[in-house]
Design a protein around this motif. Structure first.
Motif, mmCIF file in Angstrom:
data_model
loop_
_atom_site.group_PDB
_atom_site.id
_atom_site.type_symbol
_atom_site.label_atom_id
_atom_site.label_comp_id
_atom_site.label_asym_id
_atom_site.label_seq_id
_atom_site.Cartn_x
_atom_site.Cartn_y
_atom_site.Cartn_z
ATOM 1 N N GLN A 89 0.837 -1.205 0.000
ATOM 2 C CA GLN A 89 0.000 0.000 0.000
ATOM 3 C C GLN A 89 0.871 1.254 0.000
ATOM 4 O O GLN A 89 0.584 2.230 -0.700
ATOM 5 C CB GLN A 89 -0.938 0.005 1.208
ATOM 6 N N PHE A 90 1.947 1.232 0.770
ATOM 7 C CA PHE A 90 2.836 2.390 0.805
ATOM 8 C C PHE A 90 3.516 2.603 -0.550
ATOM 9 O O PHE A 90 3.624 3.737 -1.024
ATOM 10 C CB PHE A 90 3.887 2.245 1.904
ATOM 11 N N PHE A 91 3.971 1.511 -1.172
ATOM 12 C CA PHE A 91 4.608 1.637 -2.487
ATOM 13 C C PHE A 91 3.642 2.273 -3.486
ATOM 14 O O PHE A 91 4.020 3.149 -4.268
ATOM 15 C CB PHE A 91 5.053 0.272 -3.017
ATOM 16 N N ALA A 92 2.397 1.838 -3.457
ATOM 17 C CA ALA A 92 1.394 2.384 -4.374
ATOM 18 C C ALA A 92 1.179 3.873 -4.112
ATOM 19 O O ALA A 92 1.088 4.675 -5.045
ATOM 20 C CB ALA A 92 0.076 1.619 -4.231
ATOM 21 N N THR A 93 1.100 4.251 -2.834
ATOM 22 C CA THR A 93 0.921 5.663 -2.486
ATOM 23 C C THR A 93 2.100 6.496 -2.969
ATOM 24 O O THR A 93 1.930 7.555 -3.576
ATOM 25 C CB THR A 93 0.758 5.817 -0.956
ATOM 26 N N LEU A 94 3.299 6.014 -2.687
ATOM 27 C CA LEU A 94 4.513 6.723 -3.101
ATOM 28 C C LEU A 94 4.586 6.887 -4.613
ATOM 29 O O LEU A 94 4.833 7.987 -5.132
ATOM 30 C CB LEU A 94 5.748 5.959 -2.597
ATOM 31 N N VAL A 95 4.359 5.806 -5.336
ATOM 32 C CA VAL A 95 4.450 5.856 -6.806
ATOM 33 C C VAL A 95 3.361 6.752 -7.379
ATOM 34 O O VAL A 95 3.609 7.515 -8.317
ATOM 35 C CB VAL A 95 4.383 4.433 -7.405
ATOM 36 N N GLU A 96 2.162 6.682 -6.813
ATOM 37 C CA GLU A 96 1.072 7.532 -7.311
ATOM 38 C C GLU A 96 1.424 9.015 -7.155
ATOM 39 O O GLU A 96 1.218 9.813 -8.075
ATOM 40 C CB GLU A 96 -0.223 7.215 -6.578
ATOM 41 N N ILE A 97 1.974 9.391 -6.006
ATOM 42 C CA ILE A 97 2.371 10.788 -5.788
ATOM 43 C C ILE A 97 3.506 11.172 -6.733
ATOM 44 O O ILE A 97 3.490 12.246 -7.344
ATOM 45 C CB ILE A 97 2.799 11.009 -4.318
ATOM 46 N N HIS A 98 4.470 10.276 -6.870
ATOM 47 C CA HIS A 98 5.607 10.556 -7.752
ATOM 48 C C HIS A 98 5.167 10.709 -9.206
ATOM 49 O O HIS A 98 5.600 11.629 -9.897
ATOM 50 C CB HIS A 98 6.654 9.446 -7.636
ATOM 51 N N ARG A 99 4.291 9.817 -9.658
ATOM 52 C CA ARG A 99 3.818 9.883 -11.049
ATOM 53 C C ARG A 99 3.041 11.176 -11.292
ATOM 54 O O ARG A 99 3.180 11.801 -12.344
ATOM 55 C CB ARG A 99 2.939 8.665 -11.371
ATOM 56 N N ALA A 100 2.234 11.583 -10.340
ATOM 57 C CA ALA A 100 1.497 12.843 -10.478
ATOM 58 C C ALA A 100 2.478 14.006 -10.563
ATOM 59 O O ALA A 100 2.283 14.949 -11.339
ATOM 60 C CB ALA A 100 0.545 13.029 -9.302
ATOM 61 N N TYR A 101 3.547 13.945 -9.809
ATOM 62 C CA TYR A 101 4.597 14.972 -9.831
ATOM 63 C C TYR A 101 5.244 15.053 -11.210
ATOM 64 O O TYR A 101 5.596 16.130 -11.689
ATOM 65 C CB TYR A 101 5.620 14.610 -8.749
ATOM 66 N N GLU A 102 5.375 13.904 -11.883
ATOM 67 C CA GLU A 102 5.926 13.856 -13.242
ATOM 68 C C GLU A 102 4.896 14.254 -14.300
ATOM 69 O O GLU A 102 5.237 14.422 -15.457
ATOM 70 C CB GLU A 102 6.388 12.431 -13.584
ATOM 71 N N GLY A 103 3.631 14.349 -13.888
ATOM 72 C CA GLY A 103 2.568 14.628 -14.850
ATOM 73 C C GLY A 103 2.137 13.384 -15.599
ATOM 74 O O GLY A 103 1.618 13.460 -16.718
ATOM 75 N N ALA A 104 2.340 12.222 -15.002
ATOM 76 C CA ALA A 104 2.010 10.951 -15.648
ATOM 77 C C ALA A 104 0.933 10.229 -14.844
ATOM 78 O O ALA A 104 0.844 10.392 -13.622
ATOM 79 C CB ALA A 104 3.258 10.082 -15.750
ATOM 80 N N PRO A 105 0.131 9.412 -15.510
ATOM 81 C CA PRO A 105 -0.916 8.686 -14.783
ATOM 82 C C PRO A 105 -0.344 7.537 -13.961
ATOM 83 O O PRO A 105 0.697 6.976 -14.300
ATOM 84 C CB PRO A 105 -1.809 8.155 -15.910
ATOM 85 N N PHE A 106 -1.030 7.208 -12.897
ATOM 86 C CA PHE A 106 -0.657 6.054 -12.082
ATOM 87 C C PHE A 106 -1.457 4.854 -12.563
ATOM 88 O O PHE A 106 -2.678 4.880 -12.578
ATOM 89 C CB PHE A 106 -0.949 6.326 -10.604
ATOM 90 N N THR A 107 -0.765 3.805 -12.960
ATOM 91 C CA THR A 107 -1.436 2.615 -13.493
ATOM 92 C C THR A 107 -1.126 1.381 -12.654
ATOM 93 O O THR A 107 -1.245 0.260 -13.126
ATOM 94 C CB THR A 107 -1.015 2.372 -14.962
ATOM 95 N N GLY A 108 -0.711 1.614 -11.431
ATOM 96 C CA GLY A 108 -0.415 0.506 -10.532
ATOM 97 C C GLY A 108 1.083 0.220 -10.447
ATOM 98 O O GLY A 108 1.868 0.709 -11.256
ATOM 99 N N VAL A 109 1.445 -0.557 -9.455
ATOM 100 C CA VAL A 109 2.835 -0.962 -9.275
ATOM 101 C C VAL A 109 3.096 -2.177 -10.156
ATOM 102 O O VAL A 109 2.325 -3.147 -10.149
ATOM 103 C CB VAL A 109 3.122 -1.293 -7.793
ATOM 104 N N LYS A 110 4.177 -2.109 -10.932
ATOM 105 C CA LYS A 110 4.507 -3.177 -11.875
ATOM 106 C C LYS A 110 5.468 -4.186 -11.222
ATOM 107 O O LYS A 110 6.273 -3.825 -10.377
ATOM 108 C CB LYS A 110 5.181 -2.599 -13.131
ATOM 109 N N PRO A 111 5.384 -5.443 -11.635
ATOM 110 C CA PRO A 111 6.302 -6.443 -11.078
ATOM 111 C C PRO A 111 7.743 -6.203 -11.508
ATOM 112 O O PRO A 111 8.003 -5.495 -12.483
ATOM 113 C CB PRO A 111 5.772 -7.766 -11.652
ATOM 114 N N ALA A 112 8.658 -6.802 -10.795
ATOM 115 C CA ALA A 112 10.073 -6.691 -11.152
ATOM 116 C C ALA A 112 10.334 -7.417 -12.470
ATOM 117 O O ALA A 112 9.592 -8.312 -12.860
ATOM 118 C CB ALA A 112 10.929 -7.298 -10.038
ATOM 119 N N GLY A 113 11.386 -6.992 -13.148
ATOM 120 C CA GLY A 113 11.806 -7.677 -14.368
ATOM 121 C C GLY A 113 11.226 -7.134 -15.647
ATOM 122 O O GLY A 113 11.421 -7.716 -16.713
ATOM 123 N N GLU A 114 10.503 -6.010 -15.591
ATOM 124 C CA GLU A 114 9.879 -5.466 -16.793
ATOM 125 C C GLU A 114 10.460 -4.117 -17.212
ATOM 126 O O GLU A 114 9.900 -3.435 -18.053
ATOM 127 C CB GLU A 114 8.363 -5.333 -16.586
#
Length: 197
Positions: A89-114
């Protein structure tokens, strides 16, 4: 190939590759489990210190992220299952805030290796403090692509007058060849416009 030409090609290829790959949301890696944002978040949660994470969010969101961080630390104490859920949940919150800061949409946390290999190489260059190997790789790839497109177009041009089908084949190669080089030039020149193809 002369040294001067190779240096110019290096500049063109590097700028185009980094601009087209790294600036494109499709290649974003800040939302991946093995990307730099979540990797740093894992360390921050283990140490209990949010300070290194604050650079990934605007100052206006520091309070909200700190609150989420502190709640996550509390929930983590309830056991392994609670820790896993709280971390996600924290990772999702952090990434969502960061993506908004970049002006990009949040589409969920992606798995490793991609993560795209070009972005991995760019990150590795930063980690090693040396970019020459990455630049050489980019230049070689650009040179191969440009040369291949040129040779295919030239061969098709020599047969273009044989029939309408051969002419169309030439045009198909020509469009790819010219637009590819035009895109690279536009990046170098700072032009935002490019053809849709």
């Amino acid at each position: 190939m002369t040294a001067i030409f190779r240096k110019r090609l290096l500049a063109i290829a590097t700028t185009s590759a980094l601009t087209l790959l790294l600036a494109t949301p499709a290649f974003a890696h800040c939302d991946a489990m093995d990307g730099p944002v979540i990797s740093e978040a894992q360390i921050a949660l283990s140490s209990g210190d949010i300070t290194p994470l604050l650079k990934w969010v605007p100052a206006s969101d520091e309070t909200a992220l700190t609150s989420a961080f502190n709640k996550t630390l509390e929930v983590r104490k309830l056991g392994d299952d609670a820790q896993e859920l709280a971390d996600q949940q924290f990772f999702a919150t952090l990434v969502e805030i960061h993506r908004a800061y970049e002006g990009a949409p949040f589409t969920g946390v992606k798995p490793a290796g991609e993560i795209d290999p070009a972005i991995q190489a760019a990150d590795t260059a930063l980690e090693k403090g040396e970019i020459d190997a990455f630049l050489a790789r980019v230049v070689d790839k650009f040179e191969q692509e440009a040369r291949s497109a040129f040779e295919a177009t030239l061969a098709a041009k020599q047969q273009a007058s044989e029939s309408p089908d051969k002419g169309r084949e030439f045009v198909e190669h020509y469009v790819h060849y010219v637009y590819y080089l035009e895109d690279v030039h536009n990046v170098i020149a700072g032009n935002s416009g490019s053809h849709d193809h």
